[in-house]
Design a protein around this motif. Structure first.
Motif, mmCIF file in Angstrom:
data_model
loop_
_atom_site.group_PDB
_atom_site.id
_atom_site.type_symbol
_atom_site.label_atom_id
_atom_site.label_comp_id
_atom_site.label_asym_id
_atom_site.label_seq_id
_atom_site.Cartn_x
_atom_site.Cartn_y
_atom_site.Cartn_z
ATOM 1 N N ALA A 220 -98.320 43.683 14.471
ATOM 2 C CA ALA A 220 -97.654 43.698 13.169
ATOM 3 C C ALA A 220 -96.518 42.687 13.121
ATOM 4 O O ALA A 220 -95.884 42.386 14.136
ATOM 5 N N TYR A 221 -96.290 42.157 11.918
ATOM 6 C CA TYR A 221 -95.116 41.342 11.640
ATOM 7 C C TYR A 221 -93.994 42.266 11.134
ATOM 8 O O TYR A 221 -94.258 43.294 10.507
ATOM 9 N N GLN A 222 -92.743 41.859 11.355
ATOM 10 C CA GLN A 222 -91.596 42.626 10.890
ATOM 11 C C GLN A 222 -90.959 41.927 9.685
ATOM 12 O O GLN A 222 -90.375 40.858 9.815
ATOM 13 N N LEU A 223 -91.076 42.536 8.514
ATOM 14 C CA LEU A 223 -90.453 42.021 7.302
ATOM 15 C C LEU A 223 -89.132 42.750 7.085
ATOM 16 O O LEU A 223 -89.095 43.984 7.097
ATOM 17 N N VAL A 224 -88.047 42.012 6.907
ATOM 18 C CA VAL A 224 -86.728 42.614 6.739
ATOM 19 C C VAL A 224 -86.169 42.236 5.372
ATOM 20 O O VAL A 224 -86.104 41.061 5.015
ATOM 21 N N ILE A 225 -85.746 43.244 4.618
ATOM 22 C CA ILE A 225 -85.177 43.072 3.283
ATOM 23 C C ILE A 225 -83.735 43.558 3.330
ATOM 24 O O ILE A 225 -83.472 44.697 3.719
ATOM 25 N N LYS A 226 -82.793 42.687 2.921
ATOM 26 C CA LYS A 226 -81.372 43.042 2.954
ATOM 27 C C LYS A 226 -80.691 42.635 1.650
ATOM 28 O O LYS A 226 -80.981 41.566 1.106
ATOM 29 N N PRO A 227 -79.766 43.454 1.176
ATOM 30 C CA PRO A 227 -78.951 43.026 0.033
ATOM 31 C C PRO A 227 -77.990 41.921 0.461
ATOM 32 O O PRO A 227 -77.416 41.970 1.544
ATOM 33 N N LYS A 228 -77.819 40.906 -0.385
ATOM 34 C CA LYS A 228 -76.799 39.892 -0.139
ATOM 35 C C LYS A 228 -75.423 40.392 -0.579
ATOM 36 O O LYS A 228 -74.401 39.948 -0.079
ATOM 37 N N GLN A 229 -75.423 41.320 -1.540
ATOM 38 C CA GLN A 229 -74.179 41.809 -2.109
ATOM 39 C C GLN A 229 -73.544 42.875 -1.226
ATOM 40 O O GLN A 229 -74.228 43.584 -0.491
ATOM 41 N N SER A 230 -72.238 42.998 -1.315
ATOM 42 C CA SER A 230 -71.552 44.121 -0.680
ATOM 43 C C SER A 230 -71.524 45.282 -1.670
ATOM 44 O O SER A 230 -71.694 45.087 -2.873
ATOM 45 N N GLY A 231 -71.316 46.470 -1.159
ATOM 46 C CA GLY A 231 -71.210 47.640 -2.028
ATOM 47 C C GLY A 231 -72.441 48.510 -2.062
ATOM 48 O O GLY A 231 -72.385 49.653 -2.522
ATOM 49 N N SER A 232 -73.590 48.017 -1.566
ATOM 50 C CA SER A 232 -74.803 48.824 -1.542
ATOM 51 C C SER A 232 -74.777 49.783 -0.361
ATOM 52 O O SER A 232 -74.242 49.472 0.701
ATOM 53 N N THR A 233 -75.361 50.962 -0.541
ATOM 54 C CA THR A 233 -75.496 51.911 0.571
ATOM 55 C C THR A 233 -76.647 51.522 1.495
ATOM 56 O O THR A 233 -76.785 52.086 2.575
ATOM 57 N N ILE A 234 -77.475 50.579 1.059
ATOM 58 C CA ILE A 234 -78.621 50.143 1.860
ATOM 59 C C ILE A 234 -78.219 48.952 2.721
ATOM 60 O O ILE A 234 -77.777 47.926 2.209
#
Length: 416
Positions: A220-234
């Motif tokens: 499997a490949y590992q896909l990573v999704i991240k918010p660029k903004q600050s303030g998210s709980t994720i």
């Protein structure tokens, strides 16, 4: 390990994630828990170790691989670990959400039973054979709960209570006895969950390929999704994608505040062959109580509490949530709406024989989630989980999203 690569999608997000929409109910914390259960309903878990050597792939190519995946047949075992930071629902009594099928509901109704997936560790068996045949079983030490969709029929069976829930779909997917579309089932494959996460991808999002892994014996490949903004709980969403067929095999959601994952789930075993036809057969056991969902209890409403053909959410007394508005963009989007009656969280009974809108045990539950806050907007309470937070102001405004407390307070202040 495959070389890292990155790409950013530019498509504007079409929706808030489902959790944000449904969290803004009259009693927000309970809605948040329900959202969490719906979100994780059929997510996968437990990866094997090791990093296979796979051809280089960009994030955009991997996203396209997920979208193009046509695997409709699978069976396997999944593990789910969920830590939303919610207190126990024990003691809520009749205040806790119940199934809505028929008079008195049914313990086998998916609406109530799958709430248990909102916390703790669970083992699931899943099977799918195209869009008209799916099965999900939640395994316990001494019992099993199963939901079976086969053609026009949706069955659910709770072996602990020996109760059966049944609903039927007319041609075209319409629930008999109910106008509009029938409530959609929880995602039947990991692909459906990944697609929900990818809806949030926009210019405020970082999307990268972060190496490779083995999951359930598959590369499997590992896909990573991240918010660029600050303030998210994720903090980050990590999706392990089958290198051969593009099916997501593992889903992990890490909070921005650190600590263990909010959701850590994935396949322990998976087979993409055709399941046996008998997998989707069901006959109510002898002596079981069968509840038929004829749709009368939900007439005129969809599964999200909205009137069919309308845009307003409904309160517990039939009043409409008004003033629905979306503040901000991307991962920091916040839904704002008005509580029916223009008041904040209902009060508990005070004193002997006192009257109130919420039972004492439910009030205690709400208070255990909340922090009192003040600002230019006035005063209110922020109800918290590790994923979805909501500010309910004393003058009846609700601000809800996957953002931290400061972001909610700032949004309420800016609205003044």
């Amino acid at each position: 390990m495959a070389p890292n690569d990155s790409a950013h999608t530019t498509e504007e997000a079409r929706d808030l994630v489902a959790g944000r929409r449904k969290a803004a109910r009259y009693l927000v914390p309970v809605g948040v828990a329900g959202v969490a259960a719906a979100t994780i309903g059929l997510v996968p878990a437990l990866a094997a170790s090791g990093d296979p050597d796979l051809p280089k792939i960009s994030a955009q190519q991997l996203i396209e691989k997920i979208a193009a995946s046509d695997a409709q047949q699978l069976s396997g075992t999944m593990k789910i670990k969920t830590d939303l930071g919610l207190p126990s629902f024990g003691g809520l009594g009749s205040f806790a959400p119940k199934g809505g099928a028929g008079k008195g509901g049914s313990s086998a109704s998916p609406d109530s039973k799958l709430m248990e997936l909102a916390s703790g560790s669970h083992t699931l068996r899943v099977a799918a054979d195209g869009p008209d045949k799916q099965k999900l079983s939640v395994l316990d030490n001494a019992s099993e709960y199963s939901v079976i969709h086969s053609g026009a029929d949706v069955w659910a069976y709770d072996s602990a209570s020996n109760e059966v829930y049944h609903s039927k779909r007319a041609p075209g997917g319409v629930r008999e006895g109910r106008p509009g579309k029938a409530p959609e089932a929880l995602p039947a494959t990991p692909k459906a969950l990944a697609e929900q996460a990818l809806k949030a991808v926009d210019p405020t999002t970082s999307v990268t390929v972060d190496g490779t892994s083995h999951v359930a014996g598959r590369d499997a490949y590992q896909l990573v999704i991240k918010p660029k903004q600050s303030g998210s709980t994720i903090g980050a969403i990590r999706i392990a994608v089958d290198a051969k067929n593009g099916v997501p095999l593992k889903f992990t959601l890490a909070p921005s505040g650190g600590g263990k994952a909010v959701i850590d789930a994935g396949f322990a075993k998976v087979d993409f062959g055709k399941p046996s036809a008998s997998t989707f057969d069901f006959t109510p056991p002898k002596g079981a109580k069968v509840t038929q969902d004829d749709g009368k209890g939900h007439e005129g409403k969809g599964h999200d509490g909205r009137a069919h053909g309308g845009k307003d959410l409904k309160g517990s007394r039939g009043e409409e949530f008004k003033g629905l508005n979306v503040i901000g963009k991307g991962w920091n989007s916040i839904a704002r709406l008005d509580v029916p009656g223009g008041k904040g969280i209902p009060s508990a009974p005070s004193g002997k024989g006192g009257k109130g809108d919420v039972p004492p045990e439910a009030r205690k539950f709400l208070d255990s989630l909340g922090d009192k806050v003040t600002g230019k907007f006035g005063s209110g309470t922020v109800f918290k989980t590790r994923l979805i937070n909501a500010l309910v102001t004393d003058d009846g405004k609700v601000y809800v999203g996957a953002v931290n407390k400061d972001a909610l307070v700032n949004a309420a202040n800016a609205a003044k």
